[in-house]
Design a protein around this motif. Sequence first.
Motif, PDB file in Angstrom:
ATOM      1  N   VAL A   1       0.841  -1.200   0.000  1.00  0.00           N
ATOM      2  CA  VAL A   1       0.000   0.000   0.000  1.00  0.00           C
ATOM      3  C   VAL A   1       0.878   1.252   0.000  1.00  0.00           C
ATOM      4  CG1 VAL A   1      -1.671   1.330   1.335  1.00  0.00           C
ATOM      5  CG2 VAL A   1      -1.969  -1.132   1.067  1.00  0.00           C
ATOM      6  N   ALA A   2       1.993   1.210   0.728  1.00  0.00           N
ATOM      7  CA  ALA A   2       2.907   2.356   0.740  1.00  0.00           C
ATOM      8  C   ALA A   2       3.446   2.602  -0.671  1.00  0.00           C
ATOM      9  CB  ALA A   2       4.062   2.104   1.713  1.00  0.00           C
TER      10      ALA A   2
ATOM     11  N   ARG B   1       1.942   1.789  -3.494  1.00  0.00           N
ATOM     12  CA  ARG B   1       0.861   2.245  -4.362  1.00  0.00           C
ATOM     13  C   ARG B   1       0.476   3.704  -4.066  1.00  0.00           C
ATOM     14  NH1 ARG B   1      -4.410   2.315  -3.654  1.00  0.00           N
ATOM     15  NH2 ARG B   1      -4.382   1.057  -1.766  1.00  0.00           N
ATOM     16  N   THR B   2       0.453   4.079  -2.790  1.00  0.00           N
ATOM     17  CA  THR B   2      -0.075   5.401  -2.453  1.00  0.00           C
ATOM     18  C   THR B   2       1.003   6.479  -2.365  1.00  0.00           C
ATOM     19  OG1 THR B   2       0.083   4.872  -0.110  1.00  0.00           O
ATOM     20  CG2 THR B   2      -2.040   4.489  -1.172  1.00  0.00           C
ATOM     21  N   VAL B   3       2.259   6.073  -2.206  1.00  0.00           N
ATOM     22  CA  VAL B   3       3.312   7.086  -2.039  1.00  0.00           C
ATOM     23  C   VAL B   3       4.387   6.965  -3.125  1.00  0.00           C
ATOM     24  CG1 VAL B   3       5.129   7.940  -0.538  1.00  0.00           C
ATOM     25  CG2 VAL B   3       2.926   7.316   0.431  1.00  0.00           C
TER      26      VAL B   3
ATOM     27  N   PRO C   1       2.979   7.325  -7.071  1.00  0.00           N
ATOM     28  CA  PRO C   1       2.680   8.704  -7.507  1.00  0.00           C
ATOM     29  C   PRO C   1       3.941   9.561  -7.634  1.00  0.00           C
ATOM     30  CG  PRO C   1       1.199   8.051  -5.736  1.00  0.00           C
ATOM     31  CD  PRO C   1       2.202   6.952  -5.883  1.00  0.00           C
TER      32      PRO C   1
END
Lengths: 266, 354
Positions: A175-176, A178-180, A183
């Motif tokens: 998740v880290a 994908r979200t940080v 991007p």
Amino acid sequence: MSAARAGLWLGLGFLYLPIVLLVAYAFSADRIPFQWGGFSLRWFVALAGDERLIEAALLSLRVAAGAATLAVLVGGLAGFALARFGPFRGRALFGALIGAPLVLPEVVTGLSLLLLFVALEGAIGWPAGRGALTVLLAHATLGAAYAAVVIQARLAEADRSLEEAAMDLGATPFVAFRTVTLPLMAPSLLAAWLLAFTLSLDDVVLASFVSGPAGTTLPMVLFSRLKLGLTPEVNALGAVIVAVAAVALGLAALLLARVDARRGGG
Amino acid sequence: MSLLRAEGVAKRFGATAALDGLDLEIAPGEFFALLGGSGSGKTTLLRLIAGFETPDAGRLLLEGRDLVPLPPHARPVAMMFQSYALFPHLSVFDNVAYGLRRAGVPREERRRRVAEALALVRLEGLERRRPHQLSGGQRQRVALARSLVVRPRLLLLDEPLAALDAGLREATGFELRALQRATGAGFVMVTHDQAEAMALADRIGVLERGRLVQVGPPAAVYERPATRFVAAFLGGANLLAGLVRADGGVDCAEAGCLLRPAAPVGRPAGAPVTLALRPERVRLRSGEAPADAVNAARGTVAEVAFRGELSTALVRLDGGATLRVSRPSAEGAPARGARVTLTWPAEALAVLAD
């Protein structure tokens, strides 16, 4: 005019005069590409009717898009491993191998890929024959090397603690990412994709080695026509490509500038 | 039960030991400051507690539960990074909401808690800004809000004030204390700034080369440093070496007088000993003391530096040592080259272990 200004114009002329001439002679009515015969659009009309050339151009675009996408996937993973996995065993060798296509002469890469494809077909029956697919794979190999370098550089300068902060706040490593991480990597992914796309679009050496009857890309057609004598139709094609490239690069630059402005130049 | 308990925690990086068998206990709701120079292992300890590193040996218990097998995202601790590590692609609101999203807090509650957290650090109205549009002080408070909004049992702060302007530091320090009281979370702060540590923390621990050399309330550690390192690191104490006498006094040749600390020296006669003496505990008057005076030395003023509320003088003692003396500037600074007598109370002399 100062010497610096004169130097600047000399440099600009050196870079852009050939392109300007190429575009200008696309509008010439004369059959000989380097002789002005009055303004005419006849070569654009001829180009529109030249199916072989258009087919090759479309094939080139498809191959370039596929190769660029594959290159960003493979090169991105390699760049990520180099930037984030720490000093794993064999890292130096891995880095050298990833970058090898950057320094190897293209004829060597082309020949070795041809041998590989032939051997693979003999052993497992894939890829069946040579054509667009083998050109795509060859271009992806070259593009992946560039993509890995671009993406690794971007990741290396990104603050590692951003990912740690994300995990600290409850994000699993995925998740880290994908979200940080993703991007933050996006501009470099786009840059790498464009680079690989361009490399594929104008490559003639690799394509000549690994292509087959059904895989004639645009540069190959142009190259073969050079032997028979060019017509300003090629200039017209060049003018179209220059126009499309200028618009595409302008859009990409605009997009990157906006993304960067949103992040404060990070 | 203690909030955090470290038992024999060790961590090596290659040949260097960052932490060397460290024991530490932190009470619930306590503000603890880890003080040390660069390379003392203070940031390593924070990273071990947060889960970014794994200890080579020892245990880390949070409310009795072993932390070591848990990955960072499963630990009920939050960390505020020295760089703040704000996500540059997210707005202030989304930065603060990040932890709540990961925890699956429903939208309405998320909004309410982000608003609360931003109010706590006085950043209302900046929700839509991006980190690069904020000042350094505002970024620091976004980072605090982002860490506190997930209601951690323990908040780790890595040099929380280091990136701020000197003018902001004191005010932010007071705010940090107030926040800590308001939230009731345990705070563990890492800093190399002794003034910051003493001003903020309930207890401080001084780290030297991976070991805690002294732990205690700031005043106690400051007044009674245990080792030369602590004495020098906190406020730059004067160190005086001497030999223990049979009557419990210390013959100090370099001061040129007899030292008599209030506390027993605890060493046999003839043993060497080092005593620490705080610059601001030394009194200074002109004129000569008798040659056989106790806790009184004669010397010549070598340098005087005006530092605002305090002035610091370097006094070369007749015995050869140079003492730093800090006096309120209002008392009037001595002239350079003047002959002076230095005196100090017996309880100002701290006996060092090394």
